[in-house]
Design an enzyme around this catalytic site. Structure first.
Site, mmCIF file in Angstrom:
data_model
loop_
_atom_site.group_PDB
_atom_site.id
_atom_site.type_symbol
_atom_site.label_atom_id
_atom_site.label_comp_id
_atom_site.label_asym_id
_atom_site.label_seq_id
_atom_site.Cartn_x
_atom_site.Cartn_y
_atom_site.Cartn_z
ATOM 1 N N SER A 1 -13.257 2.780 29.827
ATOM 2 C CA SER A 1 -14.405 1.450 30.243
ATOM 3 C C SER A 1 -14.060 0.450 28.721
ATOM 4 O O SER A 1 -14.153 1.565 27.331
ATOM 5 C CB SER A 1 -15.695 2.054 30.807
ATOM 6 N N TYR B 1 -24.003 5.783 28.264
ATOM 7 C CA TYR B 1 -22.292 5.668 28.344
ATOM 8 C C TYR B 1 -21.538 4.818 27.686
ATOM 9 O O TYR B 1 -20.270 5.678 27.405
ATOM 10 C CB TYR B 1 -22.481 4.579 29.906
#
Length: 701
Positions: A579, A592
């Site tokens: 990501s 995250y």
């Protein structure tokens, strides 16, 4: 026409009166229906095997006169899936007039070109080599089939005598001859000498049957096959055993599957020495009966008899000398035993080519085996794609059935090597191969994709499959996997439930992929979840689940993948779907973002370690994949919307506005990034591709 349902024991009676009645005014449609139900029973004919035809009266567009037209399966077709687009329509009279210009056996190849001058239907598929065999016979409906029972009769010693014993004077017999115009003349001659026969047995080849309507032709074919099957089973019962009886015992079912899964990648690597191959495995009862028998050593080297068999299986299989109970955990030791066997097989195939080749023969083809037999375990096949390798396996099962029947009748005879070579390296066969569509970029490769039950993972699997790969889908939700696999064409995809945080689950998933396709080439870690919370609200459970799924999951997938990739020795690709958040610091994202950064650096570490083995490790960084992504369902979307002070429904536009290109990013865009890495950037490793519309703060450099 309302025929009574017939009872058969050895073939499937599939005629549906309602379906047939609906087609009664279209004889071509009825012929296609007959073809499809014949092809649905593999005991009658295998995929791509045999041929069917019908003759109708049509109006000649040039003269307005009524003419007879023969409709026949075209070159390379399959009767089980035959449609109008797969048939050829020819003027029957023109085809028969070719007898006036036929110059004998040396003229066979030229005659195939002349078939095109007989075309009636301009949308015809290229006529097959079997065209004159149907055209020179007078019947309205003809079936040319390769039933196991009939080929057993055709391949048995004293085949002509056996034919007479089974059918008396109702069947003709023609000795082996390569398909072509002259064989059509031989069938015509046989009929003229034996008026009233219901069909003809072709020595070492197959069966011709006929009738004046489609139903009677269908029944005639089934009845002839049933009679041969009954005769063979009676002979087997009299002998009390087949293949000389059992020599060794099979392992238990699960042990066989475990052995096969462990051995598959090694075999795949060896079979791929010239061209990468896809694998298939079967341990069906009929296979085990043969491979565990006393007669295996005698029969397997003889090779197959029917041309359709050995064109797909090669002339003979490779029989492994490994013991069924052998420990396969030491791959190097097993490979040391396998390599000499493969080398001997390749040398024998080259000698076969050198002995039989002619001045104009095509170049020698891949010398690796297609069929590999492991007594006590099962049978492997390897070919260019899953359909081809599965069909090769089915054809060798047909060959086993033929040997079983022929041995029960008298004894099995195979085609002489020169005859086999002349079929395998026929210039017309070479021309057919040259007309095959160009292979897609990922043809012959197997992609293993996690999180593939939906969202980004499914989009990646879709793209890789579209570009030619076989895809093996994993996810924690079996219902989603079943739905996903159902969207692909046959022989394209398979699945296993897999929890990437569980080492045993990952091991079992790779075993399943190896058993299904032979191994893996591309591993894509797309499984994931997202949690967006401020630091003080982030729980230990939040932190742990992200680390386990994203980081430990990637570690487990890579660790277990390397074992398979090293056995194959073909290199490979590992792609991490990370990501933008692994590069960019943002609010409410500590757990995250940290796990995504760990994924990215792990990929660099793996690239550095595995590069010398041609195992490339790269990363794709998505950002803002809201539409179609499962991560954005629920709490994560709510958390990100809260962080940016907007509503959830405003997120797609928000993310599009913040990237340099003002683009919404879709799962398919991520899939394109994966495809670029595995199919185009083949000398790239340790890299990150950002698929985010251009986020300046996420630029890698």
């Amino acid at each position: 026409m309302n025929p009574t349902v017939k009872e058969f024991k050895y073939v499937d009676y599939l005629w549906d009166n309602k379906k047939a009645e609906a087609l009664k005014d279209d004889q071509v449609a009825l012929f296609l229906y007959r073809s499809n139900i014949l092809g649905a029973d593999l005991r009658i004919t295998n995929y791509g095997g045999g041929n069917t035809s019908c003759k109708t009266i049509e109006k000649d567009p040039l003269t307005n006169e009524e003419v007879e037209v023969m409709w026949i399966k075209g070159s390379g077709g399959d009767i089980g899936t035959l449609t109008r687009s797969g048939i050829a329509g020819l003027y029957t009279e023109r085809l028969r007039n070719l007898k006036d210009v036929y110059g004998g056996l040396e003229d066979e190849d030229r005659m195939v070109g002349l078939f095109n001058h007989c075309i009636y239907d301009l949308d015809s598929r290229a006529p097959s080599i079997d065209t004159p065999l149907h055209g020179l016979l007078p019947f309205a409906h003809i079936d040319h089939l390769h039933p196991d029972a009939l080929i057993a009769v055709a391949a048995a010693e004293d085949s002509e005598k056996v034919t007479k014993e089974i059918w008396g004077d109702t069947m003709g017999w023609v000795p082996w001859q390569r398909p072509g115009f002259d064989l059509g003349l031989q069938l015509e001659k046989c009929l003229a000498e034996n008026p009233g026969i219901r069909g003809i047995v072709l020595g070492s080849h197959g069966l011709f049957t006929w009738a004046d309507n489609s139903y009677d032709c269908y029944i005639n074919s089934l009845e002839v096959i049933e009679m041969a099957s009954e005769y063979i089973e009676k002979k087997i019962a009299e002998k009390g055993s087949v293949f000389g009886g059992q020599k060794i015992e099979s392992l238990a079912k699960q042990e066989r599957l475990d052995k096969a899964a462990e051995l598959m990648p090694l075999l795949r690597g060896l079979c791929s020495s010239e061209n990468r191959m896809i694998g298939h495995f079967t341990d069906a009862d009929v296979v085990l009966e043969f491979i565990n028998s006393n007669d295996l050593a005698r029969l397997a080297p003889m090779g197959t008899s029917c041309p359709d068999h050995f064109l797909r299986t090669k002339i003979q299989p490779l029989v492994l000398t490994l013991n069924a109970n052998e420990d396969l955990s030491d791959s190097a030791a097993v490979l040391a035993k396998l390599e000499p066997a493969f080398e001997a097989y390749r040398n024998e195939y080259q000698a076969y080519y050198d002995t039989c080749k002619k001045a104009n023969s095509p170049a020698v083809r891949d010398a690796n085996p297609v069929i590999i037999i492991y007594p006590g375990v099962g049978m492997f096949s390897f070919a260019k794609n899953k359909q081809t390798t599965r069909v090769a396996s089915e054809f060798y099962v047909n060959a086993i059935n033929v040997m079983r029947g022929a041995e029960a009748i008298t004894s099995y005879t195979s085609l002489p090597r020169q005859e086999a070579f002349d079929i395998e390296y026929w210039l017309l066969e070479e021309a057919k191969l040259s007309r095959m569509p160009k292979e897609k970029p990922l043809s012959r490769k197997v992609a293993f994709v996690t999180g593939a039950g939906g969202g980004i993972g499914k989009a990646i699997a879709d793209k890789l499959a579209e570009e030619g790969a076989n895809v093996f889908l994993t996810d924690i939700a079996e219902d989603r996997l079943k739905e996903a696999v159902a969207t692909y064409p046959a022989d394209t995809a398979a699945y296993a439930v897999c929890d990437v945080t569980d080492s045993n689950s990952v091991v079992e998933a790779y075993k399943a992929a190896s058993l299904e396709f032979g191994g893996v080439d591309i591993i894509v870690h797309s499984a994931g979840l997202a949690i967006s919370k401020p630091l003080v609200e982030t729980t230990d459970a939040d932190w742990d689940i992200l680390q386990k799924v994203l980081v430990k999951g990637q570690f487990e997938l890579a660790k277990q993948a390397v074992g398979v990739l090293r056995k194959q020795n073909l290199g490979g690709d590992f792609i991490s779907i990370a990501s933008k958040n692994g590069l960019v610091a943002g609010p409410n994202n500590v757990a995250y973002g940290t796990s995504k950064a760990a994924q990215q650096h792990m990929a660099r570490l793996l690239a550095a370690e595995l590069g010398p083995e041609k195992i490339r490790v790269n990363t794709v960084n998505p950002d803002g994949v809201i539409v179609g992504s499962k991560i954005w369902e629920g709490a994560w979307a709510e958390g990100r919307a809260k962080a940016y002070g907007i509503k959830v429904e405003e997120l797609p536009a928000h993310y599009a506005k913040r990237n340099l290109m003002n683009e919404i990013i879709y799962p398919a865009d991520i899939a394109n990034g994966v495809f670029a890495l595995v199919a185009i950037l083949d000398k790239s490793t340790g890299n990150i591709i950002n698929v985010d519309g251009g986020m300046a703060n996420a630029f890698v450099r």
